[in-house]
Design an enzyme around this catalytic site. Sequence first.
Site, PDB file in Angstrom:
ATOM      1  N   GLU A   1      -5.736  84.155  27.695  1.00  0.00           N
ATOM      2  CA  GLU A   1      -5.594  84.817  29.000  1.00  0.00           C
ATOM      3  C   GLU A   1      -4.355  85.722  29.008  1.00  0.00           C
ATOM      4  O   GLU A   1      -4.394  86.849  29.511  1.00  0.00           O
ATOM      5  CB  GLU A   1      -5.487  83.751  30.085  1.00  0.00           C
TER       6      GLU A   1
ATOM      7  N   SER B   1      -9.721  75.355  34.702  1.00  0.00           N
ATOM      8  CA  SER B   1      -9.449  76.782  34.828  1.00  0.00           C
ATOM      9  C   SER B   1     -10.357  77.407  35.883  1.00  0.00           C
ATOM     10  O   SER B   1     -11.525  77.060  36.000  1.00  0.00           O
ATOM     11  CB  SER B   1      -9.663  77.501  33.492  1.00  0.00           C
TER      12      SER B   1
ATOM     13  N   HIS C   1      -6.839  78.464  25.896  1.00  0.00           N
ATOM     14  CA  HIS C   1      -7.491  79.314  26.904  1.00  0.00           C
ATOM     15  C   HIS C   1      -6.443  80.167  27.610  1.00  0.00           C
ATOM     16  O   HIS C   1      -6.597  81.383  27.759  1.00  0.00           O
ATOM     17  CB  HIS C   1      -8.237  78.450  27.922  1.00  0.00           C
ATOM     18  N   ASN C   2      -5.354  79.532  28.048  1.00  0.00           N
ATOM     19  CA  ASN C   2      -4.313  80.262  28.760  1.00  0.00           C
ATOM     20  C   ASN C   2      -3.606  81.262  27.862  1.00  0.00           C
ATOM     21  O   ASN C   2      -3.201  82.337  28.307  1.00  0.00           O
ATOM     22  CB  ASN C   2      -3.301  79.284  29.357  1.00  0.00           C
TER      23      ASN C   2
ATOM     24  N   LYS D   1      -7.286  73.878  26.839  1.00  0.00           N
ATOM     25  CA  LYS D   1      -6.864  74.628  28.026  1.00  0.00           C
ATOM     26  C   LYS D   1      -5.632  75.470  27.711  1.00  0.00           C
ATOM     27  O   LYS D   1      -5.487  76.604  28.195  1.00  0.00           O
ATOM     28  CB  LYS D   1      -6.567  73.672  29.186  1.00  0.00           C
TER      29      LYS D   1
END
Length: 480
Positions: free
Chosen positions: A192, A131, A188-189, A185
């Site tokens: 986001e 990222s 995480h996205n 990940k």
Amino acid sequence: MAQQTSDLGVLGLAVMGANLARNAARKGFGVALYNRHPGRTDELISQFRHEGRFTPAKNLEAFVAALAKPRVILIMVKAGKPVDDVIEELLPHLEPDDIVIDGGNSLFTDTNRRSATLKEKKIRFVGMGVSGGEEGALEGPSMMPGGERDAYARIEPMVTKMAAQVDGVPCCTYIGVGGAGHFVKMVHNGIEYADMQLIAEAYDMFKTVYGLDPSAIAKIFEQWNKGHLNSYLVEITAIVLSKRDEKTGAALVDAILDEAEQKGTGRWTARNALDLGVPLTAITQAVYARVLSSQRSLRIAAEKSFPHERKPVRKPEQQEIDAIRNALYASKIVAYAQGFEQMSAASREYGWNLNLGEIATIWRGGCIIRARFLDRIVGAYKNAAETIPSLLLDDYFGDAVREAEESWRRVVALAVEHGVPIPAFSSSLSYYDGLRRSRGPANLLQGLRDYFGAHTYRRLDAEGSFHTRWSQDGKETAVK
């Protein structure tokens, strides 16, 4: 044949691959380069040869031959079938103990499958979330590698040096076996998505309720970035809102089409949360908001069918600006709390033993959701005597939400009054209200389910399951 002098091979030299290759070379590692279209390799060498030890290759055989054994190859191609195709092409050139790293946004179940397949062939596979976008890839991203631990030990000196550094700590750590790295990940996205949607909703409030122009809103975000909302996304929000259109001189943001695109990680996060039974309201609503934004022709037609009378706008007072800030912060806390709860549930379900404190640590720099309050999350997991079921039960975050609650409710009510859609703000508040109630309305749901489907229910005052013969004699029976 090229000498085996390169430490890392990068296959796929689009923006992210090229910048990660340059990053490694700048850190002193020899980098072999290969791209299906050789023009990209030539371009990188032409422009950045001076940055380090690059070995360009025109074919896979020369590319693999340039690597020191056991070979380390970073694949940077589009997720899905292209990754499988590249692995298939590479396999005839690889030897036991070679390491293949998938640095794209692959679905974690695909990574699990690839790990198992390559293990049978004695090839070690690492699924590594990366990222930070274009700039992060070059200057130092946050890296989330998962796979066999001995494979990570081989690449650790390289990836920890390439990663962003915060207080001398690299934003990279071993996540777990199989697809754990790509799962983290993915979450995480998802966070986001929620973070960006919340920012967009705050912007919409200032624009629609108070009639502020982008430059005025930019100044508010600039101020917010100096406080507890300090983060990369708040910082760049002010920059985007301040940008002038070269053609018209007006704010560029007003010329951008209001259709948000997505690459799938948000949807994957929401689907997985349903599978795990985690109420991921903020992230899921952010995904739905993007989907609705893509239905522009439908929205244009609906605006004509359902006109909403605009109330007079006025300049907001400071307390009203502060209320939106507080609502944004409280909603942001909910989004992160839900994301970390999802990772905790996945850790139990998939046997990953995820270290949530370490994950928060590596998100403090390099990545898109880096923010000041990630230090608080690190502290929450470090100081907890036992596993925290929700970050909202941590003293700091609990106090922050309680202090913001009045503003939060006022902002949601104001948005409803003005017809401003705030799916992430309102769903976060509803989640908070549902969480803080020891007894909700699901007792009625269970009664209804038992009526039409004999699904049974449990009682507060007795052990076991029960069924009522609702449409017969109305009597309750215990069910074994």
